[in-house]
Write an enzyme that holds these catalytic residues in place. Structure first.
Site, PDB file in Angstrom:
ATOM      1  N   GLU A 112       1.849   6.224  -7.307  1.00  0.00           N
ATOM      2  CA  GLU A 112       0.763   7.051  -7.841  1.00  0.00           C
ATOM      3  C   GLU A 112       1.079   8.542  -7.700  1.00  0.00           C
ATOM      4  O   GLU A 112       0.854   9.336  -8.637  1.00  0.00           O
ATOM      5  CB  GLU A 112      -0.538   6.709  -7.119  1.00  0.00           C
ATOM      6  CG  GLU A 112      -1.046   5.293  -7.414  1.00  0.00           C
ATOM      7  CD  GLU A 112      -2.244   4.930  -6.559  1.00  0.00           C
ATOM      8  OE1 GLU A 112      -2.889   5.851  -6.026  1.00  0.00           O
ATOM      9  OE2 GLU A 112      -2.529   3.721  -6.412  1.00  0.00           O
TER      10      GLU A 112
ATOM     11  N   TYR B 184       0.818  -1.215   0.000  1.00  0.00           N
ATOM     12  CA  TYR B 184       0.000   0.000   0.000  1.00  0.00           C
ATOM     13  C   TYR B 184       0.853   1.268   0.000  1.00  0.00           C
ATOM     14  O   TYR B 184       0.643   2.158  -0.845  1.00  0.00           O
ATOM     15  CB  TYR B 184      -0.955  -0.016   1.186  1.00  0.00           C
ATOM     16  CG  TYR B 184      -2.312  -0.630   0.883  1.00  0.00           C
ATOM     17  CD1 TYR B 184      -2.446  -1.589  -0.119  1.00  0.00           C
ATOM     18  CD2 TYR B 184      -3.452  -0.248   1.583  1.00  0.00           C
ATOM     19  CE1 TYR B 184      -3.672  -2.155  -0.399  1.00  0.00           C
ATOM     20  CE2 TYR B 184      -4.688  -0.818   1.303  1.00  0.00           C
ATOM     21  CZ  TYR B 184      -4.793  -1.768   0.320  1.00  0.00           C
ATOM     22  OH  TYR B 184      -6.001  -2.321   0.036  1.00  0.00           O
TER      23      TYR B 184
END
Length: 305
Positions: free
Chosen positions: A234, A227
């Protein structure tokens, strides 16, 4: 047989009629009167009535039995309907999760083959973008599943996760082709692929009641590293897109216009990057709570969203 009945008659009077006998002795002499018994059907009817089994009672009992029978049939049908609904829902979810697992496995194999053939990640995104777009867009159904109650998961949590992926695929890497060869693109693609294969295979085996412990362990441990790494990938990709968005003015609306509104995609991307600060910890700690509950059996009380 004949039935006998005694009755008092007025003084000095007595009559004989057919089978009736007249005996008159004094002013208040009792008289014996013979009357014919009721016919056999009448006697049967009397006996049935006395037992509560007459025609009316029989009809009522039959109606009650029909009502009870209809009620039991309706109850059975009402029980079968939810079972059919659950069976259809379970079958659909199994099909959906198997399809998504297979789709991300295809992506993983395609990326591995591309890198082994080319020896570089340049051009990797272009080679797998169609498959990526299809399966990531197909994941919008997960929001629908939560909204209609097929899956008992927070619509907010699922919506944030899925919409962020859709945004990265269609409004960043698809729209700004100059950044498709960035290292950060490969970074979040690898994280997404490993995460989704683990997640969808976990759902599939869990619904089939044959969940291997390794997949369960991987589902609630891989995310601890994946994560944060995925978020970094991103954010770096969005950051790389900022100069192109500012220079091209893409998706921006300038004044003046007939709607008298303006929108700047460049500043919108900055806001999106800033939104990771409050949203990522919520998702991450939500998964940590789920991990404690599943792997360690802790009872976690969460507030309603």
């Amino acid at each position: 047989m004949w039935a006998a009945a005694w009755e008092q008659l007025p003084s000095g009077s007595a009559k004989t009629d057919g089978a009736s006998a007249r005996v008159s002795r004094s002013s208040c002499q009792p008289r014996l009167r013979l009357t014919p018994p009721p016919s056999r059907p009448a006697r049967v009817g009397l006996r049935l009535s006395a037992l509560g089994l007459g025609p009316g009672r029989t009809t009522m009992a039959s109606s009650e039995e029909d009502g009870a029978s209809n009620g039991s049939m309706e109850e059975k049908n009402s029980k079968k309907a939810p079972r059919r609904h659950r069976a259809v829902t379970t079958a659909w979810l199994i099909f959906y999760n198997i399809t998504m697992t297979a789709g991300w496995l295809v992506l993983a194999i395609a990326m591995a083959r591309f890198y082994m053939d080319k020896g570089t990640h340049k051009g990797l995104y272009k080679s797998i973008q169609k498959t990526l777009k299809f399966f990531q867009t197909f994941a919008l159904l997960e929001i629908v599943h939560c909204a209609v109650g097929v899956v008992h998961t927070s619509v907010l949590v699922t919506g944030v996760q899925v919409s962020s992926r859709i945004f990265m695929v269609w409004f960043i890497t698809h729209s700004i082709k100059q950044i498709q060869n960035e290292d950060s693109v490969v970074l979040f693609l690898v994280v997404w692929t490993v995460t989704e294969i683990t997640r969808y295979s976990f759902y599939t085996f869990n619904m089939l009641n044959h969940l291997p412990y390794f997949i369960k362990w991987a589902r609630y441990n891989f995310f601890i590293i994946l994560y944060p790494v995925g978020v970094v990938g991103e954010l770096l990709t969005i950051y790389a897109a900022l100069p192109y968005a500012k220079r091209s003015g893409m998706f921006s609306v300038r004044l003046p216009n007939k709607y008298n509104v303006s929108f700047d995609y460049y500043y919108f991307l900055i806001i999106v990057m800033a939104s990771y600060i409050p949203l990522f910890p919520q998702l991450y700690f939500h998964m940590l709570r789920q991990r404690r509950r599943v792997l360690h059996g802790e009872v976690i009380v969460e507030k309603d969203d």
